[in-house]
Design an enzyme around this catalytic site. Structure first.
Site, PDB file in Angstrom:
ATOM      1  N   GLY A  48       0.800  -1.217   0.000  1.00 17.72           N
ATOM      2  CA  GLY A  48       0.000   0.000   0.000  1.00 17.72           C
ATOM      3  C   GLY A  48       0.835   1.270   0.000  1.00 17.72           C
ATOM      4  N   CYS A  49       2.160   1.128  -0.077  1.00 16.80           N
ATOM      5  CA  CYS A  49       3.024   2.309  -0.142  1.00 16.80           C
ATOM      6  C   CYS A  49       3.460   2.531  -1.588  1.00 16.80           C
ATOM      7  CB  CYS A  49       4.260   2.124   0.727  1.00 16.80           C
ATOM      8  SG  CYS A  49       3.882   1.850   2.454  1.00 16.80           S
ATOM      9  N   VAL A  50       3.499   3.783  -2.003  1.00 14.55           N
ATOM     10  CA  VAL A  50       3.966   4.100  -3.353  1.00 14.55           C
ATOM     11  C   VAL A  50       5.465   3.814  -3.460  1.00 14.55           C
ATOM     12  CG1 VAL A  50       4.280   5.928  -5.065  1.00 14.55           C
ATOM     13  CG2 VAL A  50       2.173   5.816  -3.737  1.00 14.55           C
TER      14      VAL A  50
END
Lengths: 133, 419
Positions: A48-50
């Site tokens: 869920g982290c870019v």
């Protein structure tokens, strides 16, 4: 932790422009303990982290700590911030820490605050998942 | 320093762009700064004309379309079908019946994969994609591969970011049934030579179908379905200054009418009994249920808007912008431009040595500059160039030199803070 995080909050509050706050955040990231290369595995990636964020939680006699790293400097700073807030806390207390309240005091810009769809939220969820309750 | 790309003299290009005034969102600020919107490749801003058309679609004579015998319904049906005709003219399609409205380009490709693919392909049949495809033109075929056992081959990409056209001949086989390829790379900006691919296919086997993903192409250049001679062409509305939720699938009439429906429901049938159904001809056959009426009308307004400016004018303006930005980026130490094709349209990807892309984007954000970072839904292409992601600046008709100057200033600040 209370003392330490208050100092950090005060440091941030003294800075009135985003550039200095981001620079302080980048410096916080530099103080993170080294993260072993072999632990930079898919398993330890925070989904869920870019940018890429790795976290490995550890619990010793009921005390929570974690090691973490990111391939982005500002994000590593956020990991450092979470490290100051959560590491050394009793594992039972992870879910009761008012993390939104703490981030509000940092007066960081909106996109670095924990929202459901961003990476900071995902990191906090991973930390909270270590809590037994 | 790579010099394969022609740098045009853009000194005479005006600094500002009056078309910016047509876009309400660009009149606002981001973090209190003038916004340099360089993410039109993800979704373009909407001109007032489109916003007004959508509002009017709901505010005046709104009703569901088709089969209503009262004036509101007939008026809205006429507006909806007029948009179809406009879009057909815009892409040079021989007939409006060849325009199927979808949700977006992704749905158009899924429609072809599931309808045409499942009806006309069998295990062992081959399709050819390219290494530069967006996930939207990869994953639907991967799903089909799992479902029916097709074989997928890929046209490789050169270091400059161009397709290795010569390789197509060695990839073709008697089992090849389809080539599906983007017209403009959403990462590299490369304009692919679709005519060259079509010529190779025509010589090898004219029955091989050609699908072209035009999402990044129709926004930058005039396209013509007769000249392109593709069997299928897809694009999305929201990148073309239109509303979200509407896209277009163009297909050759005989093909569309030979394909089974993709979804069943109202408005797509010929006759329904409890024993079964027969289906309407295209495009109705593929438009089950109530469509995005206001969005389709809004897309018609977007087409009117860009047609009024002229795609040739937009093309020339953006080409100058790409030259100006490329020149400015090349002057910066540590900047690596990913994709140096001879023919590029409206997109520049790059990395900055020592500066993680996410950090750069977060700092640019504070400077009022909107860019995109990451893999751009093209993970295989990122692997091809050995990067995790890039920073992508993509241009629209409202951009100007001010936006690029603001980007360069932001990048210098990012380098000061990060290196």
């Amino acid at each position: 932790m209370a003392q330490h995080i208050d100092e950090i909050i005060e440091s941030f509050s003294l800075l009135d422009d985003w550039e200095s706050r981001y620079s302080l955040l980048i410096d916080l990231g530099k103080n993170l303990p080294d993260f072993p290369e072999h632990l930079k595995s898919d398993e330890n990636l925070v989904k869920g982290c870019v940018s890429k964020v790795w976290m490995v939680p550890q619990i010793n006699e009921g005390i929570f700590t974690f090691i973490g790293d990111s391939d982005a400097h500002i994000v590593r700073g956020l990991v450092g911030l979470l490290h100051i807030i959560y590491s050394g806390q009793p594992v039972d207390s992870l879910k009761v820490i008012d993390i939104e309240g703490i981030f509000e005091k940092f007066s960081l810009v909106q996109n670095l605050s924990p929202n459901r769809r961003n990476g900071v939220f995902a990191m906090i969820e991973k930390i909270k998942a270590s809590s037994p309750r | 320093m790579e010099d394969n790309m022609m740098i045009k003299n853009v000194n005479n290009m005006p600094q500002a762009n009056n078309l910016r005034n047509d876009f309400p969102a660009l009149q606002g600020t981001m973090h209190g700064k003038r916004i340099a919107f360089l993410d039109s490749g993800a979704s373009a801003q909407k001109p007032r004309a489109v916003i007004d058309a959508v509002t009017k679609a709901y505010a005046e004579g709104y009703a569901n379309i088709h089969r209503g015998l009262y004036a509101f319904s007939q008026q809205k049906t006429a507006e909806y079908e007029a948009a179809r005709a406009k879009i057909a003219r815009f892409i040079g399609a021989p007939s409006p019946d060849q325009i199927v409205f979808t949700r977006n380009a992704t749905e158009g490709i899924n429609l072809v994969a599931q309808s045409w693919g499942r009806a006309f392909l069998t295990a062992g049949d081959e399709i050819i994609l390219t290494e530069m495809e967006h996930h939207a033109n990869l994953v639907p075929w991967h799903i089909l591969k799992d479902q029916i056992g097709i074989v997928i081959k890929y046209i490789p990409v050169t270091d400059q970011g161009e397709l290795v056209y010569e390789s197509l001949l060695s990839l073709l086989s008697p089992r090849t049934k389809l080539v599906s390829c983007t017209q403009v790379s959403n990462v590299l900006g490369t304009v692919n030579n679709i005519n060259r691919i079509k010529t190779i296919l025509s010589v090898f086997n004219p029955d091989i179908r050609l699908l072209v993903d035009g999402s990044q192409a129709v926004v930058h250049r005039a396209v013509n379905m007769v000249d392109l001679d593709a069997d299928f062409y897809v694009f999305t509305g929201h990148k073309l200054y239109g509303p979200t939720g509407v896209g277009v699938l163009y297909g050759k009439s005989a093909l569309l009418n030979a394909m089974p429906p993709y979804q069943g429901g109202g408005d797509m049938i010929d006759r329904v009994t409890l024993d079964g159904s027969t289906f309407a001809t295209a495009p109705a056959r593929f438009e089950a249920g109530t469509p995005a009426i206001a969005e389709v009308i809004g897309l018609g307004a977007a087409v009117d808007y860009v047609t009024h400016i002229g795609m040739e004018t937009i093309h020339a303006w953006e080409e100058d912008l790409v030259s100006y930005a490329t020149e400015a980026l090349r002057k910066m130490d540590g900047v690596r431009i990913i994709g140096e094709a001879e023919d590029k349209a409206g997109i520049i990807s790059f990395t900055v040595e020592g500066c993680p892309s996410a950090d750069v984007a977060m700092i640019l954000d504070q400077c009022g500059v909107a860019v995109r970072t990451g893999h751009h839904c093209c993970q295989p292409l990122m692997a091809r160039f050995g990067v995790d992601g890039t920073i992508r600046a993509s241009f629209g008709l409202y951009n100007d030199k001010n936006d690029i100057d603001q980007l360069i200033d932001g990048l210098m600040k990012a380098k000061r803070m990060l290196v």
